[in-house]
Design a protein around this motif. Sequence first.
Motif, PDB file in Angstrom:
ATOM      1  N   SER A  99       0.188   0.753   4.898  1.00 30.12           N
ATOM      2  CA  SER A  99       1.447  -0.316   4.597  1.00 30.12           C
ATOM      3  C   SER A  99       2.640   1.097   5.346  1.00 30.12           C
ATOM      4  CB  SER A  99       1.740  -0.012   2.624  1.00 30.12           C
ATOM      5  OG  SER A  99       3.510  -0.171   2.823  1.00 30.12           O
TER       6      SER A  99
ATOM      7  N   ASP B 149       5.245  -4.499  -1.636  1.00 31.55           N
ATOM      8  CA  ASP B 149       5.013  -3.004  -2.507  1.00 31.55           C
ATOM      9  C   ASP B 149       3.483  -2.264  -2.963  1.00 31.55           C
ATOM     10  OD1 ASP B 149       5.447  -0.604  -4.153  1.00 31.55           O
ATOM     11  OD2 ASP B 149       7.490  -0.927  -4.967  1.00 31.55           O
ATOM     12  N   TYR B 150       2.769  -2.262  -2.302  1.00 30.96           N
ATOM     13  CA  TYR B 150       1.561  -1.828  -2.552  1.00 30.96           C
ATOM     14  C   TYR B 150       1.145  -1.020  -3.823  1.00 30.96           C
ATOM     15  CZ  TYR B 150      -0.957  -4.148   0.837  1.00 30.96           C
ATOM     16  OH  TYR B 150      -1.115  -5.671   1.195  1.00 30.96           O
ATOM     17  N   GLN B 151       1.949   0.156  -4.271  1.00 31.73           N
ATOM     18  CA  GLN B 151       2.662   1.436  -5.053  1.00 31.73           C
ATOM     19  C   GLN B 151       2.434   0.466  -6.199  1.00 31.73           C
ATOM     20  OE1 GLN B 151       2.140   4.352  -5.586  1.00 31.73           O
ATOM     21  NE2 GLN B 151       2.216   5.297  -3.711  1.00 31.73           N
ATOM     22  N   TRP B 152       3.487  -0.304  -6.330  1.00 30.18           N
ATOM     23  CA  TRP B 152       4.014  -1.114  -7.654  1.00 30.18           C
ATOM     24  C   TRP B 152       2.442  -1.354  -7.654  1.00 30.18           C
ATOM     25  CZ3 TRP B 152       7.337  -1.757 -11.271  1.00 30.18           C
ATOM     26  CH2 TRP B 152       6.828  -3.073 -11.813  1.00 30.18           C
TER      27      TRP B 152
ATOM     28  N   THR C 247       5.542   1.766   4.211  1.00 31.52           N
ATOM     29  CA  THR C 247       6.639   1.713   3.276  1.00 31.52           C
ATOM     30  C   THR C 247       6.362   2.031   1.698  1.00 31.52           C
ATOM     31  OG1 THR C 247       6.556  -0.359   3.246  1.00 31.52           O
ATOM     32  CG2 THR C 247       7.904   0.965   4.850  1.00 31.52           C
ATOM     33  N   HIS C 248       5.332   1.122   1.558  1.00 28.81           N
ATOM     34  CA  HIS C 248       4.665   1.857   0.008  1.00 28.81           C
ATOM     35  C   HIS C 248       2.934   1.974   0.128  1.00 28.81           C
ATOM     36  CE1 HIS C 248       8.957   0.106  -1.877  1.00 28.81           C
ATOM     37  NE2 HIS C 248       8.906  -0.574  -0.161  1.00 28.81           N
TER      38      HIS C 248
ATOM     39  N   HIS D 112       8.354  -8.300  -6.231  1.00 31.44           N
ATOM     40  CA  HIS D 112       7.724  -6.844  -5.837  1.00 31.44           C
ATOM     41  C   HIS D 112       7.138  -6.647  -3.803  1.00 31.44           C
ATOM     42  CE1 HIS D 112       9.537  -4.421  -8.311  1.00 31.44           C
ATOM     43  NE2 HIS D 112       8.573  -5.118  -9.858  1.00 31.44           N
ATOM     44  N   GLY D 113       7.638  -7.814  -3.032  1.00 31.53           N
ATOM     45  CA  GLY D 113       7.514  -8.112  -1.346  1.00 31.53           C
ATOM     46  C   GLY D 113       6.139  -9.004  -1.768  1.00 31.53           C
TER      47      GLY D 113
ATOM     48  N   GLU E 226       7.158  -4.967   5.659  1.00 34.08           N
ATOM     49  CA  GLU E 226       7.425  -3.562   5.131  1.00 34.08           C
ATOM     50  C   GLU E 226       8.008  -3.705   3.547  1.00 34.08           C
ATOM     51  OE1 GLU E 226      10.565  -2.330   7.931  1.00 34.08           O
ATOM     52  OE2 GLU E 226       8.999  -1.722   9.216  1.00 34.08           O
ATOM     53  N   ASN E 227       8.347  -4.800   3.101  1.00 35.77           N
ATOM     54  CA  ASN E 227       8.682  -5.127   1.659  1.00 35.77           C
ATOM     55  C   ASN E 227       7.608  -5.515   0.757  1.00 35.77           C
ATOM     56  OD1 ASN E 227      11.194  -5.456   2.491  1.00 35.77           O
ATOM     57  ND2 ASN E 227      11.081  -7.708   2.669  1.00 35.77           N
TER      58      ASN E 227
END
Length: 411
Positions: free
Chosen positions: A191, A148-151, A193-194, A83-84, A145-146
């Motif tokens: 981030s 995914d801190y949200q994940w 993006t995330h 997830h990045g 941008e890849n």
Amino acid sequence: MVQKQTFNYFYEGAEPHSGMARERINMDGIYPQNDKNVVTTGGSGFGIMTLLVGEKRGFISKRQLYLRLRRIVYFLEKANTYHGAFSHWYNGKTGQTKPFGTKDNGGDLVETSFLFQGLLCARQYLSAGGKREKALANRINKLWENVDYQWYTHQKNVIYWHWSLKYQWQMDFPIHGFNECLIAYILGACSPTHSIDKVVYDEGWAMNGKIKRNSNYDGIPLQFFHQGDLPNGGPLFWSQYSFLGLNPFGLRDQYGDYGQECVNMAKINYQWCVDNPKHFVGYGKNSWGLTASYSVDGYAGHAPNLKSDLGVISPTAALSSFPYTPKESLSALKCFYYKLGNKIWGKYGFYDSYSETANWYPQKYLAIDQGPIAVMIENYRTRYLWQLFMSCPEVKKGLMKLGFSYKIPED
């Protein structure tokens, strides 16, 4: 001289295929070194900042810096990610994850954040260059941008350190309280993006306000609860790793003043070694510094308390505190070099740790300990890495989102 010798760990001593920092380099030959291909993600982030110092100081040319940064970025583009997020360790030849532990064989968001602290500094440097430099900066942006801190919140209001394709969330390490991991929350909010929500910071890092806790040692106060309930503060890398690019001075939020906390952590660490309650040989005004490093028996998180102080001094602790305790750090530097000399000084600067009590002087280096030295000396001298990182537009937005006041450091 100290900056140049330490710089060479990350330039001459780098793993040749990837350009990344080797996890460790042993110079003594006592133990067989079977891991010359093992590279470290967080240590490479510190190394990227050290390479920037090297170019600024004239140790390498702009072209040499560009070529090394390009090699690192190309390697990262092909490496395993989750997830990045990147793993703690990789095989530098293949880009395949090398497990840090049985279940720690996937994404490590803290190491990833250390890496991107360095990569974002490099991006800012490259963005001021020509066509090829700007193209490389854009490749860094894609990697950034890849992630995914949200994940890595696991759909909760806290950041989790690890995730594995095989073991999922079994490492189960939510990050709470003051430690080395603040940069993960800061970059999570930054981030493009995330991005994480402010509530993740408030409930996770700040523990719904429980991070606020007053304690003191010898009249030197601390404001925060340090992970593990350490009233005298944790090992000094907690005051360094997140602040190689993130300027702590003037960094304040509703919970406290991070610059003051870092300064006082270093002052307490120094005063503890001067007081020397366990009566170790060599401790004093000119020889101090407790942090995580090699220890007489394995590896340990040395800190100013009776349980964690094992009589082991780690030069990186005092040297990477130059912005916080310049007088005390300079005294330590002179003692390390002039008094202890070749016992702890080698090809890549000062060795990782030593104990005069145990007559123990291992000729070993660790990337995560070497990395902060040249960077923090440079931040003390010119604020260079702080200027680069704090100039990132998304960093400014993220800090504002979390409710921080901050300063852009001047020369």
